[in-house]
Design an enzyme around this catalytic site. Structure first.
Site, PDB file in Angstrom:
ATOM      1  N   ASP A 445       0.859  -1.185   0.000  1.00  0.00           N
ATOM      2  CA  ASP A 445       0.000   0.000   0.000  1.00  0.00           C
ATOM      3  C   ASP A 445       0.897   1.238   0.000  1.00  0.00           C
ATOM      4  O   ASP A 445       1.582   1.504   0.994  1.00  0.00           O
ATOM      5  CB  ASP A 445      -0.908  -0.032   1.226  1.00  0.00           C
ATOM      6  CG  ASP A 445      -1.948   1.084   1.234  1.00  0.00           C
ATOM      7  OD1 ASP A 445      -1.755   2.095   0.519  1.00  0.00           O
ATOM      8  OD2 ASP A 445      -2.941   0.951   1.975  1.00  0.00           O
ATOM      9  N   HIS A 446       0.857   1.991  -1.096  1.00  0.00           N
ATOM     10  CA  HIS A 446       1.775   3.118  -1.233  1.00  0.00           C
ATOM     11  C   HIS A 446       1.425   4.285  -0.297  1.00  0.00           C
ATOM     12  O   HIS A 446       2.211   5.223  -0.151  1.00  0.00           O
ATOM     13  CB  HIS A 446       1.800   3.604  -2.680  1.00  0.00           C
ATOM     14  CG  HIS A 446       3.144   4.092  -3.124  1.00  0.00           C
ATOM     15  ND1 HIS A 446       4.149   4.427  -2.241  1.00  0.00           N
ATOM     16  CD2 HIS A 446       3.672   4.291  -4.353  1.00  0.00           C
ATOM     17  CE1 HIS A 446       5.217   4.835  -2.901  1.00  0.00           C
ATOM     18  NE2 HIS A 446       4.957   4.759  -4.193  1.00  0.00           N
ATOM     19  N   ARG A 447       0.253   4.235   0.328  1.00  0.00           N
ATOM     20  CA  ARG A 447      -0.060   5.241   1.344  1.00  0.00           C
ATOM     21  C   ARG A 447       0.760   5.003   2.606  1.00  0.00           C
ATOM     22  O   ARG A 447       1.067   5.947   3.344  1.00  0.00           O
ATOM     23  CB  ARG A 447      -1.552   5.203   1.695  1.00  0.00           C
ATOM     24  CG  ARG A 447      -2.500   5.527   0.553  1.00  0.00           C
ATOM     25  CD  ARG A 447      -3.929   5.278   0.965  1.00  0.00           C
ATOM     26  NE  ARG A 447      -4.160   3.879   1.341  1.00  0.00           N
ATOM     27  CZ  ARG A 447      -5.323   3.404   1.770  1.00  0.00           C
ATOM     28  NH1 ARG A 447      -6.377   4.208   1.867  1.00  0.00           N
ATOM     29  NH2 ARG A 447      -5.464   2.131   2.095  1.00  0.00           N
TER      30      ARG A 447
END
Length: 475
Positions: A445-447
């Protein structure tokens, strides 16, 4: 009457997970006439998360099975009734409402004591009743006579002698709703022939005396079938393709998996990185561990060491073990790792997880991994084992697949795909030699995980698999 209402018990479909709304009945383990005891498993159901055995919470004899196998039933719906004994009352006695206030209160208390499973409750009727309005005697009628009629329920019409429709003072005897009906239809009650008991005018009496013009128009008679027959729609011929197609309803685990993957793909921004690594030393270590006395009887394979390598890498990069809380707009960093293992089963893909896997020794991790996979393939995974995962491993190598771009499980930060181990030419110590090589793919998850953190995490997993001695130095 209160005791009779307890004879027939309804067992309702419970919510065996968190917020599940329905379940499919897989197999009934009892039939009508069978004797059951409190805690006995009577049915197997499949939810969106797992197959579950349901025990019944009381003793008795199975009276009726309300849904056949294969039915999808909403949570809270009765699925089986049990005769628990007691007075011999006619069927349906439990469902009849008592006629007086005291019986109503007893019935409400009995419902409140109904035994249920976690996840649903018995609907408890309100103990408050609307007070009855005091009866007002009609003018000219005796107070006692008027009060008695007001308290009695409306009697069923019975034939009566003609001419009994006048009260003591010449006023027609009729209840207020009947008087209103007569007024709306323009009927003089004094001219109506009563048929009710005691000379009471009924609604039917008013309708019979109503003028033809005031009588509500009847619905138009349907046209004869021959006159209103419509042409039969042409049957669309089946195509050759449709004849060779098979349609299966989407439900259970496959339905839940599809919904979860769509939610994950369109909620979390995915990034996938790949690394190809020489795992020759790891394969050799697996063979040595199989001969180790401490690992006797345990499942030892490359997946075990991949799991251990990921746990070590997460210990070195704890920021990668996190979750995104959209509602509170917070990142939740977790000091435990619930390691999910994707398992292919006849019911679809399940991802149970090993609780607090990071704190386990290698033998403990091996034992937990073996139990998790065996339970999943036997269809006995509990909903609790499916909840709370933080990261997941999917072993696509067992299918001969080199790599892929796995989709995150909702609520997790990363998923590692472990590809097939193959003999490949590899530069080792300055020479090209055949080595055991595999490809790892890490989606995250790039968040939560930026490119640097994701790269460090994947590189650490690869380093441990290439040089397993790091399990000792990094642990």
């Amino acid at each position: 009457m209160a005791a009779a209402t307890q004879r027939y018990r309804e067992f309702r479909m419970p919510d065996v997970g968190e917020g599940l709304t329905e379940a499919e009945i897989l197999k009934w383990l009892v039939q009508p006439g069978d004797t059951v005891t409190d805690g006995q498993v009577v049915v197997e159901v499949e939810t969106a998360k797992a197959a579950v055995e349901l025990p019944i919470p009381y003793d008795g004899t199975v009276r009726e099975i309300l849904f056949p196998e294969g039915s999808t039933v909403d949570v809270g719906t009765p699925i089986i009734t049990v005769d628990t004994g007691g007075p011999d009352e006619p069927d349906g006695a439990a469902a009849k409402a008592p006629a007086d206030d005291a019986s109503d209160e007893a019935g409400g208390a009995a419902a409140a004591r109904e035994p249920v499973l976690v996840g649903y409750g018995v609907s408890t009727p309100s103990g408050r009743r609307r007070p009855r309005r005091a009866a007002v005697p009609a003018p000219g009628a005796s107070a006692a006579n008027g009060t008695a009629r007001a308290a009695e329920p409306a009697p069923e019409p019975e034939p009566a002698a003609v001419g009994g429709g006048q009260g003591a003072a010449g006023r027609a005897l009729a209840k207020p709703p009947v008087r209103k009906l007569a007024k709306d239809l323009g009927v003089d009650l004094a001219a109506v022939v009563p048929t009710g008991p005691g000379g009471v005018i009924t609604r039917d009496d008013v309708h019979a005396a109503a003028p033809a013009a005031a009588t509500p128009p009847r619905a138009a008679e349907p046209e004869p079938a021959a006159e209103r027959a419509e042409p039969t729609p042409a049957v669309e011929p089946q195509s050759l393709a449709s004849i060779r197609e098979r349609r299966v309803p989407i439900r259970g685990v496959r339905k839940a998996t599809a919904q979860a993957m769509v939610e994950s793909a369109f909620t979390a921004p995915h990034v996938t990185e790949f690394v190809t690594v020489d795992v020759t030393r790891t394969v050799r270590l697996v063979e040595r561990l199989k001969a180790d006395q401490e690992m006797a009887g345990l499942r030892v394979n490359p997946l075990l060491l991949v799991a251990k390598a990921l746990l070590v890498a997460l210990r070195r990069n704890p920021e990668a073990n996190a979750a995104w809380d959209e509602q509170r707009q917070e990142i939740v960093y977790k000091e435990y790792v619930n390691l999910g293992i994707a398992a292919a089963t006849p019911r679809g893909l399940l991802v149970p997880n090993i609780k607090d896997a990071g704190s386990k020794t290698l033998p403990e991790l091996s034992r937990a991994l073996g139990e998790l996979i065996s339970t999943a393939r036997e269809g006995r995974t509990s909903p609790a084992d499916m909840r709370g995962g933080t990261v997941t491993i999917t072993n696509i190598g067992v299918f001969g697949i080199d790599t892929g771009t796995p989709i995150l499980n909702p609520g997790e930060s990363a998923i590692l795909a472990f590809g097939a181990i193959r003999d490949q030419p590899w530069v080792h110590k300055g020479k090209v030699k055949p080595r055991k090589v595999t490809t790892l793919a890490l989606s995250f998850d790039h968040r939560l995980i930026d490119g640097e953190l994701g790269s460090r995490l994947l590189a650490d997993v690869a380093a441990v698999l290439e040089h397993p001695k790091k399990l000792i130095t990094w642990s």
